[in-house]
Each structure stands twice: as C-alpha cells, then as structure tokens.
Design a protein around this motif. Structure first.
Motif, PDB file in Angstrom:
ATOM      1  N   GLN A  65       0.857  -1.116  -0.094  1.00 11.02           N
ATOM      2  CA  GLN A  65       0.057  -0.048  -0.169  1.00 11.02           C
ATOM      3  C   GLN A  65       0.901   1.143  -0.028  1.00 11.02           C
ATOM      4  OE1 GLN A  65      -3.277   0.132  -0.543  1.00 11.02           O
ATOM      5  NE2 GLN A  65      -2.976   2.345  -0.660  1.00 11.02           N
ATOM      6  N   LEU A  66       1.792   1.223   0.763  1.00  9.33           N
ATOM      7  CA  LEU A  66       2.792   2.389   0.893  1.00  9.33           C
ATOM      8  C   LEU A  66       3.408   2.705  -0.641  1.00  9.33           C
ATOM      9  CD1 LEU A  66       4.879   1.863   4.052  1.00  9.33           C
ATOM     10  CD2 LEU A  66       3.467   3.790   3.345  1.00  9.33           C
ATOM     11  N   PHE A  67       3.813   1.662  -1.358  1.00 12.44           N
ATOM     12  CA  PHE A  67       4.331   1.830  -2.637  1.00 12.44           C
ATOM     13  C   PHE A  67       3.195   2.156  -3.804  1.00 12.44           C
ATOM     14  CE2 PHE A  67       8.149   0.192  -0.487  1.00 12.44           C
ATOM     15  CZ  PHE A  67       9.059   1.112  -1.214  1.00 12.44           C
ATOM     16  N   ARG A  68       1.982   2.129  -3.245  1.00  5.19           N
ATOM     17  CA  ARG A  68       0.814   2.463  -4.333  1.00  5.19           C
ATOM     18  C   ARG A  68       0.573   3.804  -4.045  1.00  5.19           C
ATOM     19  NH1 ARG A  68      -1.976  -2.115  -2.768  1.00  5.19           N
ATOM     20  NH2 ARG A  68      -1.226  -3.966  -3.828  1.00  5.19           N
ATOM     21  N   ASP A  69       1.240   4.801  -3.019  1.00  5.09           N
ATOM     22  CA  ASP A  69       0.915   6.179  -2.647  1.00  5.09           C
ATOM     23  C   ASP A  69       1.718   7.027  -3.050  1.00  5.09           C
ATOM     24  OD1 ASP A  69       0.351   8.271  -1.206  1.00  5.09           O
ATOM     25  OD2 ASP A  69       0.399   7.580   0.858  1.00  5.09           O
ATOM     26  N   PRO A  70       1.260   7.903  -3.853  1.00  2.00           N
ATOM     27  CA  PRO A  70       2.345   8.874  -4.670  1.00  2.00           C
ATOM     28  C   PRO A  70       2.950   9.723  -3.735  1.00  2.00           C
ATOM     29  CG  PRO A  70       0.060   8.863  -5.753  1.00  2.00           C
ATOM     30  CD  PRO A  70       0.091   8.166  -4.593  1.00  2.00           C
ATOM     31  N   GLN A  71       2.178  10.226  -2.544  1.00  2.00           N
ATOM     32  CA  GLN A  71       2.982  11.261  -1.675  1.00  2.00           C
ATOM     33  C   GLN A  71       3.777  10.421  -0.806  1.00  2.00           C
ATOM     34  OE1 GLN A  71       0.181  12.399   1.413  1.00  2.00           O
ATOM     35  NE2 GLN A  71       1.785  13.623   2.305  1.00  2.00           N
ATOM     36  N   PHE A  72       3.853   9.096  -0.672  1.00  2.00           N
ATOM     37  CA  PHE A  72       4.797   8.242  -0.156  1.00  2.00           C
ATOM     38  C   PHE A  72       5.979   8.346  -1.048  1.00  2.00           C
ATOM     39  CE2 PHE A  72       7.064   4.165   0.427  1.00  2.00           C
ATOM     40  CZ  PHE A  72       7.444   4.369   1.588  1.00  2.00           C
TER      41      PHE A  72
END
Length: 76
Positions: A65-72
């Motif tokens: 999920q983290l790596f799907r988040d553009p902000q992350f």
C-alpha cells in the motif's frame, strides 16, 4: 557563541558480504578474533550461520500500500 556541529564520518559503501546470509556489511564490522583469515567473518547479522532467516515470498500488504501512495513515493 557559535555551536559546533558534530563532524560527519563516511564509512563508504557496505562492500563485504556475510558468507552465511549474504548480508552487506562494512569491513569494520568483522569479527576481530578472526581478522587474519583470507576473508572477513561476521556475526552481527546471523551469528555466523546460527540463525536462519526465511525470506517472505511476497511483501506484506502495508508495504504494498505504501508503494501505491504517490505522496509516499515523492517523499522517501
């Protein structure tokens, strides 16, 4: 009064590999009593092969999920 910042010391890249678990380490992390062997030995990672790690075949959902988040991705 000017405050002095601590000096930065660069140890370089981790270029040595544990023969048991393939962990990347620095030369300074070697076992000192085995310093005169042809290649450095390490025990900080797997205790010279005494500890066996099983590697997951798939990343945990929270990591995915983290790596799907553009902000992350923009801030790592």
């Amino acid at each position: 009064m000017q405050r002095l910042l601590p000096s930065y010391s660069d140890c370089g890249d981790c270029t040595y590999i544990c023969e048991h678990c393939s962990a990347l380490l620095w030369f300074g992390e070697r076992v000192l009593h085995a310093a005169h062997v042809p290649y450095p030995r390490y025990n900080h990672c797997c205790k010279s092969g005494a500890v066996r790690f099983t590697f997951p075949l798939e990343s945990p959902p929270v990591i995915k999920q983290l790596f799907r988040d553009p902000q992350f991705l923009d801030n790592i």
